[in-house]
Design a protein around this motif. Sequence first.
Motif, PDB file in Angstrom:
ATOM      1  N   ARG A 129       0.861  -1.188   0.000  1.00  0.00           N
ATOM      2  CA  ARG A 129       0.000   0.000   0.000  1.00  0.00           C
ATOM      3  C   ARG A 129       0.893   1.234   0.000  1.00  0.00           C
ATOM      4  NH1 ARG A 129      -2.469  -3.980   2.959  1.00  0.00           N
ATOM      5  NH2 ARG A 129      -4.680  -4.330   2.525  1.00  0.00           N
ATOM      6  N   VAL A 130       0.669   2.121  -0.975  1.00  0.00           N
ATOM      7  CA  VAL A 130       1.549   3.273  -1.184  1.00  0.00           C
ATOM      8  C   VAL A 130       0.778   4.558  -0.877  1.00  0.00           C
ATOM      9  CG1 VAL A 130       2.980   4.504  -2.856  1.00  0.00           C
ATOM     10  CG2 VAL A 130       2.811   2.008  -2.963  1.00  0.00           C
ATOM     11  N   TYR A 131       1.405   5.430  -0.081  1.00  0.00           N
ATOM     12  CA  TYR A 131       0.765   6.687   0.305  1.00  0.00           C
ATOM     13  C   TYR A 131       1.751   7.848   0.181  1.00  0.00           C
ATOM     14  CZ  TYR A 131      -2.216   3.260   2.759  1.00  0.00           C
ATOM     15  OH  TYR A 131      -3.006   2.196   3.072  1.00  0.00           O
ATOM     16  N   CYS A 132       1.204   9.076   0.271  1.00  0.00           N
ATOM     17  CA  CYS A 132       1.990  10.297   0.413  1.00  0.00           C
ATOM     18  C   CYS A 132       1.797  10.796   1.834  1.00  0.00           C
ATOM     19  CB  CYS A 132       1.524  11.355  -0.592  1.00  0.00           C
ATOM     20  SG  CYS A 132       2.260  12.994  -0.341  1.00  0.00           S
ATOM     21  N   ASN A 133       2.884  11.199   2.481  1.00  0.00           N
ATOM     22  CA  ASN A 133       2.771  11.610   3.881  1.00  0.00           C
ATOM     23  C   ASN A 133       2.176  12.995   4.042  1.00  0.00           C
ATOM     24  OD1 ASN A 133       3.301  10.709   6.605  1.00  0.00           O
ATOM     25  ND2 ASN A 133       4.732  12.436   6.739  1.00  0.00           N
ATOM     26  N   ILE A 134       1.955  13.711   2.924  1.00  0.00           N
ATOM     27  CA  ILE A 134       1.374  15.055   2.980  1.00  0.00           C
ATOM     28  C   ILE A 134      -0.095  15.047   2.584  1.00  0.00           C
ATOM     29  CG2 ILE A 134       1.569  17.423   2.131  1.00  0.00           C
ATOM     30  CD1 ILE A 134       4.482  16.800   1.437  1.00  0.00           C
ATOM     31  N   HIS A 135      -0.426  14.223   1.584  1.00  0.00           N
ATOM     32  CA  HIS A 135      -1.775  14.260   1.017  1.00  0.00           C
ATOM     33  C   HIS A 135      -2.476  12.919   1.258  1.00  0.00           C
ATOM     34  CE1 HIS A 135       0.780  17.039  -1.430  1.00  0.00           C
ATOM     35  NE2 HIS A 135      -0.207  17.861  -1.075  1.00  0.00           N
ATOM     36  N   PRO A 136      -3.397  12.861   2.211  1.00  0.00           N
ATOM     37  CA  PRO A 136      -4.031  11.581   2.561  1.00  0.00           C
ATOM     38  C   PRO A 136      -4.879  10.991   1.441  1.00  0.00           C
ATOM     39  CG  PRO A 136      -5.099  13.420   3.691  1.00  0.00           C
ATOM     40  CD  PRO A 136      -3.866  13.973   3.058  1.00  0.00           C
ATOM     41  N   GLN A 137      -5.281  11.811   0.465  1.00  0.00           N
ATOM     42  CA  GLN A 137      -6.101  11.287  -0.634  1.00  0.00           C
ATOM     43  C   GLN A 137      -5.283  10.472  -1.625  1.00  0.00           C
ATOM     44  OE1 GLN A 137      -5.062  14.391  -0.225  1.00  0.00           O
ATOM     45  NE2 GLN A 137      -5.293  15.687  -2.027  1.00  0.00           N
ATOM     46  N   HIS A 209      -6.415   5.948   6.177  1.00  0.00           N
ATOM     47  CA  HIS A 209      -5.153   5.370   6.616  1.00  0.00           C
ATOM     48  C   HIS A 209      -4.378   6.399   7.430  1.00  0.00           C
ATOM     49  CE1 HIS A 209      -4.128   7.479   2.861  1.00  0.00           C
ATOM     50  NE2 HIS A 209      -2.973   7.722   3.446  1.00  0.00           N
ATOM     51  N   LYS A 210      -3.341   5.937   8.116  1.00  0.00           N
ATOM     52  CA  LYS A 210      -2.496   6.806   8.934  1.00  0.00           C
ATOM     53  C   LYS A 210      -1.316   7.320   8.090  1.00  0.00           C
ATOM     54  CE  LYS A 210      -4.794   5.728  12.746  1.00  0.00           C
ATOM     55  NZ  LYS A 210      -5.633   6.724  13.490  1.00  0.00           N
ATOM     56  N   ASN A 211      -0.632   8.337   8.626  1.00  0.00           N
ATOM     57  CA  ASN A 211       0.583   8.796   7.957  1.00  0.00           C
ATOM     58  C   ASN A 211       1.742   7.850   8.294  1.00  0.00           C
ATOM     59  OD1 ASN A 211       1.527   9.463  10.510  1.00  0.00           O
ATOM     60  ND2 ASN A 211       1.161  11.651  10.259  1.00  0.00           N
ATOM     61  N   LYS A 212       2.958   8.189   7.839  1.00  0.00           N
ATOM     62  CA  LYS A 212       4.061   7.245   8.016  1.00  0.00           C
ATOM     63  C   LYS A 212       4.506   7.119   9.466  1.00  0.00           C
ATOM     64  CE  LYS A 212       7.685  10.575   6.687  1.00  0.00           C
ATOM     65  NZ  LYS A 212       8.712  10.856   5.642  1.00  0.00           N
ATOM     66  N   TYR A 213       4.013   7.998  10.335  1.00  0.00           N
ATOM     67  CA  TYR A 213       4.323   7.895  11.754  1.00  0.00           C
ATOM     68  C   TYR A 213       3.229   7.153  12.526  1.00  0.00           C
ATOM     69  CZ  TYR A 213       7.497  11.553  10.234  1.00  0.00           C
ATOM     70  OH  TYR A 213       8.458  12.273   9.544  1.00  0.00           O
ATOM     71  N   GLY A 214       2.259   6.618  11.805  1.00  0.00           N
ATOM     72  CA  GLY A 214       1.165   5.897  12.447  1.00  0.00           C
ATOM     73  C   GLY A 214       0.144   6.804  13.089  1.00  0.00           C
ATOM     74  N   GLN A 215       0.117   8.071  12.665  1.00  0.00           N
ATOM     75  CA  GLN A 215      -0.799   9.054  13.246  1.00  0.00           C
ATOM     76  C   GLN A 215      -1.813   9.538  12.204  1.00  0.00           C
ATOM     77  OE1 GLN A 215       2.029  12.023  14.429  1.00  0.00           O
ATOM     78  NE2 GLN A 215       2.697  10.891  16.245  1.00  0.00           N
ATOM     79  N   ASP A 216      -2.895  10.141  12.712  1.00  0.00           N
ATOM     80  CA  ASP A 216      -3.858  10.740  11.789  1.00  0.00           C
ATOM     81  C   ASP A 216      -3.210  11.922  11.066  1.00  0.00           C
ATOM     82  OD1 ASP A 216      -5.869   8.998  12.543  1.00  0.00           O
ATOM     83  OD2 ASP A 216      -6.584  10.317  14.152  1.00  0.00           O
TER      84      ASP A 216
END
Length: 227
Positions: A129-137, A209-216
């Motif tokens: 699962r791939v995310y951006c740590n700035i943009h949750p969308q 999903h959470k950010n890369k620190y496991g936070q909202d």
Amino acid sequence: MRSGRWSVAALLLACSAGAALPPPSGRIEGKVTLLDGGRPRADASNVVVWVEATHGDERSGALQTMTSEHKRFTPRVVAVEAGRAVSFPNQDPIFHNVFSVSGDNRFDLGLYRSGRSKEKTFVSPGLVRVYCNIHPQMVGYVRVVDSSFSTVTGAGGVFSFDGVPAGARVVRAWCEAGGETSEPIVVRAREAATAALAFDVSAYKPQPHKNKYGQDYPPPPPDEDRY
């Protein structure tokens, strides 16, 4: 993603040169159906289909790319053979980060500006699962497979593989809304075998999903367009 049949001329040349003949192979073709409330969806795109633990006479594929564009990952889904890399270019006029916390394939490419690109080599088969740590969308999926026969479906849901070694095989498929399914199949030399795969996606609901620190993720700042 790959096809490989020796031409008649190549076979004759191989025979005349005393080279070993290629192993017998056939074709797999089929269709994926997404069922929503018992009815097929018109769009069956972004389903990864692969032939389990099957390899041809050469490793598959060009470098796969997942682009940060309009604050989305495009394409949303890519398939890659284990041991190969995916490129993550940033085509937006703002900074992006690309990361994943998915098991052995976790990574963090850091923050990088428009026009730059970074790569990640995926070693372990599985879903990333791939995310951006700035943009949750921004959500993307890399399906790492132990196979040189893989593809991602278009809207019609159809797929095909040529040059599949003959024998008992398992065709697997994964989609974001339906999980994973499979179908056993027998591939015979110079023949086409057919697979039909279906998912019930009626109950699917996207989850945050959470950010890369496991936070909202924090609320977007007033100057969000800078980042």
